[in-house]
Design a protein around this motif. Structure first.
Motif, short mmCIF file in Angstrom:
data_model
loop_
_atom_site.label_atom_id
_atom_site.label_comp_id
_atom_site.label_asym_id
_atom_site.label_seq_id
_atom_site.Cartn_x
_atom_site.Cartn_y
_atom_site.Cartn_z
N GLU A 136 28.73 -19.13 -8.65
CA GLU A 136 29.64 -18.50 -7.95
C GLU A 136 29.11 -16.94 -7.73
OE1 GLU A 136 34.57 -17.39 -6.98
OE2 GLU A 136 33.58 -19.00 -8.15
N LEU A 137 28.88 -16.34 -6.50
CA LEU A 137 28.89 -14.53 -6.98
C LEU A 137 29.85 -14.37 -6.86
CD1 LEU A 137 27.42 -12.16 -6.33
CD2 LEU A 137 27.60 -12.06 -3.80
N THR A 138 30.46 -13.19 -7.98
CA THR A 138 31.93 -12.42 -7.77
C THR A 138 31.85 -10.98 -7.92
OG1 THR A 138 31.53 -12.09 -9.72
CG2 THR A 138 32.81 -14.21 -10.01
N GLN A 139 30.72 -10.58 -6.89
CA GLN A 139 30.66 -9.44 -6.73
C GLN A 139 29.11 -8.49 -7.08
OE1 GLN A 139 32.38 -6.54 -10.57
NE2 GLN A 139 33.84 -7.72 -9.71
N ARG A 199 27.76 -5.38 -8.13
CA ARG A 199 28.79 -3.16 -8.60
C ARG A 199 27.73 -2.49 -8.58
NH1 ARG A 199 30.90 -4.70 -14.58
NH2 ARG A 199 31.74 -6.29 -13.29
N GLN A 258 42.04 -2.27 -6.54
CA GLN A 258 42.81 -3.62 -7.35
C GLN A 258 43.51 -2.85 -7.89
OE1 GLN A 258 40.06 -6.53 -9.20
NE2 GLN A 258 40.36 -8.21 -8.10
N LYS A 273 37.35 -2.73 -9.03
CA LYS A 273 36.97 -3.09 -7.09
C LYS A 273 37.90 -2.45 -6.04
CE LYS A 273 36.00 -7.27 -5.67
NZ LYS A 273 36.79 -9.01 -5.59
N SER A 297 38.08 -3.16 -2.24
CA SER A 297 38.43 -4.25 -0.86
C SER A 297 38.96 -3.45 0.36
CB SER A 297 38.75 -5.55 -1.82
OG SER A 297 38.71 -6.16 -2.23
#
Length: 137
Positions: free
Chosen positions: A2-5, A7, A29, A39, A41
């Motif tokens: 799973e790709l989480t981020q 950076r 966040q 992070k 968003s």
């Protein structure tokens, strides 16, 4: 897997953090202007961008190559109205390296850079993929 981020490794963490928060308008966040990690968003969707202090990461790896030359990353943000988004970002201090223009027949794009020279593409989808496919055979 799973790709989480994704950076970005940055040298001037506070400047890049403020740029994505104050100029681009992404939401952190948690407040972390001094770094070494954050992070940020958009208001909608799960995607975001993470920042990591380059020196701190060098300590973790006990090495890190010299700062890259030329464009090494591209952050892509979709907007509903490219001209309005451009005007808003310019009012917050952004400088564009390419003004809004067509990219093929389905979208318009414009480009700017963050304080470390990472390229940012703003996209306005003029014709959505579903619409483009509906007219074809």
């Amino acid at each position: 897997m799973e790709l989480t981020q994704i950076r970005l490794l940055v040298s001037d963490f506070p400047a890049v953090y403020r740029f994505y928060r104050d100029v681009i308008g992404l939401k952190p966040q948690f407040e972390a202007e001094a770094g070494p990690y954050a992070k940020l968003s958009p208001d909608t969707g799960p995607a975001g961008i993470a920042l990591q202090d380059r020196t701190q990461m060098a300590g973790v790896l006990e090495q890190l190559g010299v700062a890259p030359e030329g464009y090494r990353s591209l952050v892509v943000l979709r907007v509903d109205d490219l001209d309005a988004a451009r005007a808003e970002l310019v009012s917050r201090g952004a400088e564009f390296v390419r003004e809004p223009g067509p990219m093929g027949d389905r979208m318009r794009v414009a480009y700017l850079e963050d304080p470390e020279g990472n390229l940012i593409e703003l996209q306005e989808w003029v014709v959505l993929r579903e619409q483009a496919g509906a007219g074809g055979a």
